[in-house]
Design a protein around this motif. Structure first.
Motif, PDB file in Angstrom:
ATOM      1  N   GLY A   1       0.817  -1.190   0.000  1.00 49.60           N
ATOM      2  CA  GLY A   1       0.000   0.000   0.000  1.00 49.60           C
ATOM      3  C   GLY A   1       0.856   1.245   0.000  1.00 49.60           C
ATOM      4  O   GLY A   1       2.084   1.188  -0.015  1.00 49.60           O
ATOM      5  N   CYS A   2       0.193   2.401   0.037  1.00 48.27           N
ATOM      6  CA  CYS A   2       0.926   3.651  -0.059  1.00 48.27           C
ATOM      7  C   CYS A   2       0.121   4.763   0.605  1.00 48.27           C
ATOM      8  O   CYS A   2      -1.110   4.798   0.517  1.00 48.27           O
ATOM      9  CB  CYS A   2       1.178   3.994  -1.528  1.00 48.27           C
ATOM     10  N   PHE A   3       0.828   5.690   1.285  1.00 51.71           N
ATOM     11  CA  PHE A   3       0.206   6.880   1.830  1.00 51.71           C
ATOM     12  C   PHE A   3       0.206   7.983   0.779  1.00 51.71           C
ATOM     13  O   PHE A   3       1.058   8.027  -0.114  1.00 51.71           O
ATOM     14  CB  PHE A   3       0.956   7.386   3.063  1.00 51.71           C
ATOM     15  N   GLY A   4      -0.728   8.894   0.914  1.00 54.24           N
ATOM     16  CA  GLY A   4      -0.781  10.077   0.078  1.00 54.24           C
ATOM     17  C   GLY A   4      -1.418  11.205   0.868  1.00 54.24           C
ATOM     18  O   GLY A   4      -1.890  11.015   2.000  1.00 54.24           O
ATOM     19  N   LYS A   5      -1.450  12.387   0.279  1.00 61.11           N
ATOM     20  CA  LYS A   5      -2.050  13.525   0.963  1.00 61.11           C
ATOM     21  C   LYS A   5      -2.721  14.435  -0.057  1.00 61.11           C
ATOM     22  O   LYS A   5      -2.300  14.539  -1.208  1.00 61.11           O
ATOM     23  CB  LYS A   5      -0.988  14.309   1.734  1.00 61.11           C
ATOM     24  N   SER A   6      -3.796  15.093   0.381  1.00 63.64           N
ATOM     25  CA  SER A   6      -4.467  16.107  -0.413  1.00 63.64           C
ATOM     26  C   SER A   6      -5.335  16.936   0.508  1.00 63.64           C
ATOM     27  O   SER A   6      -5.933  16.395   1.452  1.00 63.64           O
ATOM     28  CB  SER A   6      -5.328  15.478  -1.525  1.00 63.64           C
ATOM     29  N   SER A   7      -5.363  18.236   0.263  1.00 64.38           N
ATOM     30  CA  SER A   7      -6.153  19.167   1.078  1.00 64.38           C
ATOM     31  C   SER A   7      -5.844  19.029   2.560  1.00 64.38           C
ATOM     32  O   SER A   7      -6.728  19.183   3.419  1.00 64.38           O
ATOM     33  CB  SER A   7      -7.654  18.951   0.835  1.00 64.38           C
ATOM     34  N   GLY A   8      -4.572  18.709   2.866  1.00 67.37           N
ATOM     35  CA  GLY A   8      -4.158  18.593   4.255  1.00 67.37           C
ATOM     36  C   GLY A   8      -4.553  17.308   4.938  1.00 67.37           C
ATOM     37  O   GLY A   8      -4.302  17.146   6.135  1.00 67.37           O
TER      38      GLY A   8
ATOM     39  N   TRP B   1       0.178 -16.046  -1.340  1.00 66.49           N
ATOM     40  CA  TRP B   1      -0.608 -15.101  -2.119  1.00 66.49           C
ATOM     41  C   TRP B   1       0.294 -14.036  -2.736  1.00 66.49           C
ATOM     42  O   TRP B   1       1.291 -13.630  -2.159  1.00 66.49           O
ATOM     43  CB  TRP B   1      -1.673 -14.437  -1.246  1.00 66.49           C
ATOM     44  N   ASN B   2      -0.106 -13.616  -3.916  1.00 62.92           N
ATOM     45  CA  ASN B   2       0.669 -12.601  -4.615  1.00 62.92           C
ATOM     46  C   ASN B   2      -0.281 -11.648  -5.327  1.00 62.92           C
ATOM     47  O   ASN B   2      -1.376 -12.022  -5.736  1.00 62.92           O
ATOM     48  CB  ASN B   2       1.611 -13.251  -5.634  1.00 62.92           C
ATOM     49  N   CYS B   3       0.139 -10.394  -5.466  1.00 61.30           N
ATOM     50  CA  CYS B   3      -0.621  -9.392  -6.216  1.00 61.30           C
ATOM     51  C   CYS B   3       0.235  -8.936  -7.382  1.00 61.30           C
ATOM     52  O   CYS B   3       1.434  -8.676  -7.215  1.00 61.30           O
ATOM     53  CB  CYS B   3      -0.984  -8.203  -5.324  1.00 61.30           C
ATOM     54  N   ASP B   4      -0.364  -8.841  -8.564  1.00 59.77           N
ATOM     55  CA  ASP B   4       0.397  -8.521  -9.770  1.00 59.77           C
ATOM     56  C   ASP B   4       0.936  -7.095  -9.794  1.00 59.77           C
ATOM     57  O   ASP B   4       1.817  -6.791 -10.589  1.00 59.77           O
ATOM     58  CB  ASP B   4      -0.472  -8.734 -11.015  1.00 59.77           C
ATOM     59  N   TYR B   5       0.407  -6.229  -8.951  1.00 58.44           N
ATOM     60  CA  TYR B   5       0.871  -4.853  -8.992  1.00 58.44           C
ATOM     61  C   TYR B   5       1.125  -4.323  -7.584  1.00 58.44           C
ATOM     62  O   TYR B   5       0.513  -4.758  -6.615  1.00 58.44           O
ATOM     63  CB  TYR B   5      -0.143  -3.947  -9.709  1.00 58.44           C
ATOM     64  N   TRP B   6       2.060  -3.404  -7.483  1.00 52.91           N
ATOM     65  CA  TRP B   6       2.328  -2.682  -6.247  1.00 52.91           C
ATOM     66  C   TRP B   6       1.942  -1.232  -6.455  1.00 52.91           C
ATOM     67  O   TRP B   6       2.059  -0.702  -7.565  1.00 52.91           O
ATOM     68  CB  TRP B   6       3.811  -2.733  -5.871  1.00 52.91           C
ATOM     69  N   ILE B   7       1.484  -0.597  -5.401  1.00 48.13           N
ATOM     70  CA  ILE B   7       1.220   0.842  -5.449  1.00 48.13           C
ATOM     71  C   ILE B   7       2.485   1.566  -5.002  1.00 48.13           C
ATOM     72  O   ILE B   7       2.921   1.435  -3.863  1.00 48.13           O
ATOM     73  CB  ILE B   7       0.033   1.218  -4.555  1.00 48.13           C
ATOM     74  N   ILE B   8       3.087   2.321  -5.911  1.00 41.22           N
ATOM     75  CA  ILE B   8       4.338   3.014  -5.619  1.00 41.22           C
ATOM     76  C   ILE B   8       4.086   4.382  -5.007  1.00 41.22           C
ATOM     77  O   ILE B   8       4.763   4.800  -4.072  1.00 41.22           O
ATOM     78  CB  ILE B   8       5.181   3.154  -6.901  1.00 41.22           C
ATOM     79  N   ALA B   9       3.120   5.118  -5.558  1.00 39.25           N
ATOM     80  CA  ALA B   9       2.862   6.471  -5.061  1.00 39.25           C
ATOM     81  C   ALA B   9       1.411   6.840  -5.332  1.00 39.25           C
ATOM     82  O   ALA B   9       0.794   6.367  -6.286  1.00 39.25           O
ATOM     83  CB  ALA B   9       3.799   7.477  -5.718  1.00 39.25           C
ATOM     84  N   LEU B  10       0.900   7.715  -4.472  1.00 41.71           N
ATOM     85  CA  LEU B  10      -0.482   8.187  -4.570  1.00 41.71           C
ATOM     86  C   LEU B  10      -0.459   9.709  -4.550  1.00 41.71           C
ATOM     87  O   LEU B  10       0.024  10.318  -3.594  1.00 41.71           O
ATOM     88  CB  LEU B  10      -1.300   7.655  -3.382  1.00 41.71           C
ATOM     89  N   ASP B  11      -0.947  10.334  -5.612  1.00 40.83           N
ATOM     90  CA  ASP B  11      -0.962  11.789  -5.713  1.00 40.83           C
ATOM     91  C   ASP B  11      -2.378  12.220  -6.099  1.00 40.83           C
ATOM     92  O   ASP B  11      -2.701  12.365  -7.282  1.00 40.83           O
ATOM     93  CB  ASP B  11       0.052  12.271  -6.748  1.00 40.83           C
ATOM     94  N   LEU B  12      -3.219  12.412  -5.090  1.00 38.63           N
ATOM     95  CA  LEU B  12      -4.611  12.754  -5.349  1.00 38.63           C
ATOM     96  C   LEU B  12      -4.754  14.184  -5.858  1.00 38.63           C
ATOM     97  O   LEU B  12      -5.749  14.510  -6.515  1.00 38.63           O
ATOM     98  CB  LEU B  12      -5.431  12.563  -4.077  1.00 38.63           C
ATOM     99  N   GLU B  13      -3.789  15.045  -5.572  1.00 39.51           N
ATOM    100  CA  GLU B  13      -3.870  16.419  -6.062  1.00 39.51           C
ATOM    101  C   GLU B  13      -3.699  16.475  -7.578  1.00 39.51           C
ATOM    102  O   GLU B  13      -4.220  17.373  -8.234  1.00 39.51           O
ATOM    103  CB  GLU B  13      -2.824  17.280  -5.368  1.00 39.51           C
ATOM    104  N   LYS B  14      -2.964  15.520  -8.132  1.00 40.28           N
ATOM    105  CA  LYS B  14      -2.800  15.444  -9.586  1.00 40.28           C
ATOM    106  C   LYS B  14      -3.629  14.305 -10.185  1.00 40.28           C
ATOM    107  O   LYS B  14      -3.473  13.987 -11.369  1.00 40.28           O
ATOM    108  CB  LYS B  14      -1.322  15.254  -9.940  1.00 40.28           C
TER     109      LYS B  14
END
Length: 379
Positions: free
Chosen positions: A258-265, A324-337
């Motif tokens: 998983g990954c953390f992100g931020k938007s609007s504080g 168990w395996n997942c085919d993709y990883w979440i590298i970054a989350l940018d909700l502002e963009k």
């Protein structure tokens, strides 16, 4: 800056300040942003951002397993890959990319002069081509292992912090943390917390720095929160407390990234859903004093993006063990963009997912199976 000049600058209209700042070179603009939080906030304002100096290309920093050069893959296809982004740093050929935060990059380095067992860090600013070698740390073992986090936010403070967790390990298995070292750039010293809970293992991902607070995921499906960094000038260690991860993320969180992100504080957390066919994005909110909970912000369809739904499956290891395996990883989350960055392990590609259009685009780059891939913002 004396009190009279501070009051004068504070009274200037925003439009005039932006007009003045727009005439600066990018390097001088970065320094000016540290003078006032309001000036730094102009970079996030959609009405002002285009007028301000912007010489940094947003993209992904990555490095291969052979600890090769650290290029920056631009998010704009016409720019492509930018080599030598950290070429001015000493011992460049021995750099190992560890982390980046709001425009600063943290690397570990070694050379023929490096004493075995000593961990040496360097913090770089690719925009200004400046770097700073951090004083050595002294591990208790000859085979140290670390989780190292960089915390920097010019809108909060011009200083940066490094959290260095020494891991307890045996035959490749991690059993906890032996101690925590925290570096503060203003004093240029490490503070050591020997009372750190040895049963808590902080993960390499996810972590984020927001409003002067560090949030880091742990192996126990918790978030450890560090506050009080501004008091380190008195030699006081920041205090920490814990928040549970979303309860419906526990099963997938054991093997997916998983990954953390931020938007609007606000702080957000993204993780594949239990079947991997969607990414769930939660928002952390305080519903009572000191009491926190996660609410679902949105679901992002990965079935539509990838064109298939077998994204989480049982995989047989070489020794015959199933996991168990997942085919993709979440590298970054940018909700502002409106962007989520993924790594596709089947095709060994880096991908960007546009939340607004649901389009999945490939980012041109070498194979994705890197030790580190970090999103580098414009900030």
């Amino acid at each position: 800056m004396d009190r009279h000049k501070e009051l004068t600058a504070a009274k200037l209209p925003d439009d005039l300040v932006v007009d003045i700042l727009s005439r600066l070179e990018y390097k001088d603009f970065c320094r000016s942003k540290c003078a006032y939080k309001a000036w730094s906030a102009f970079s996030s304002d959609p009405d002002y951002r285009k007028k301000l100096p912007n010489k940094v290309t947003p993209g992904l920093l990555f490095q291969g397993r052979n600890k090769s050069a650290i290029p920056l893959v631009s998010l704009f296809q016409q720019i492509g890959e930018i080599d030598g982004i950290l070429a001015d740093v000493p011992h460049y050929e021995h750099l190992e990319l560890l982390d980046c935060c709001n425009g600063l990059v943290l690397c570990k380095y070694s050379s023929s002069y490096t004493t075995p067992g000593i961990c040496r860090f360097v913090v770089c600013n690719p925009a200004t081509r400046q770097w700073r070698i951090i004083p050595d740390t002294h591990p208790k073992t000859d085979d140290p292992r670390y989780v190292t986090i960089l915390a920097f936010d010019p809108s909060w403070s011009p200083q940066f912090y490094i959290f260095n967790f020494h891991l307890e390990h045996h035959h490749g298995l991690i059993f906890g943390t032996s101690k925590l070292e925290i570096f503060w750039s203003e004093s240029s010293t490490w503070l050591v917390d020997d009372k750190w809970d040895c049963d808590i293992s902080v993960s390499h991902r996810p972590h984020i720095f927001l409003h002067g607070i560090v949030y880091a995921g742990t192996a126990r499906q918790e978030v450890v929160v560090f506050e009080g960094l501004e008091e380190m000038g008195d030699g006081t260690l920041p205090y920490h407390w814990f928040i549970d991860m979303p309860s419906d993320s526990f099963d997938v969180g054991a093997f997916a990234h998983g990954c953390f992100g931020k938007s609007s504080g606000n702080l957000h957390y993204a993780l594949p859903g239990e079947d991997g066919r969607s990414i769930v994005v939660w928002t952390l909110y305080e519903y009572a004093y000191g009491l926190w909970d996660w609410i679902v912000k949105c679901h992002l369809s990965m079935t539509d993006a990838f064109g298939r739904d077998d994204l989480i499956y049982l995989h047989r290891h070489g020794d015959g063990e199933l996991y168990w395996n997942c085919d993709y990883w979440i590298i970054a989350l940018d909700l502002e963009k409106d962007l989520v960055f993924l790594s596709d392990h089947r095709r060994e590609k880096l991908l960007s997912y546009n939340i607004s259009t649901a389009a999945l685009n490939e980012i041109p780059n070498p194979p994705v199976r890197q030790d580190v891939a970090s999103y580098k913002d414009r900030t």
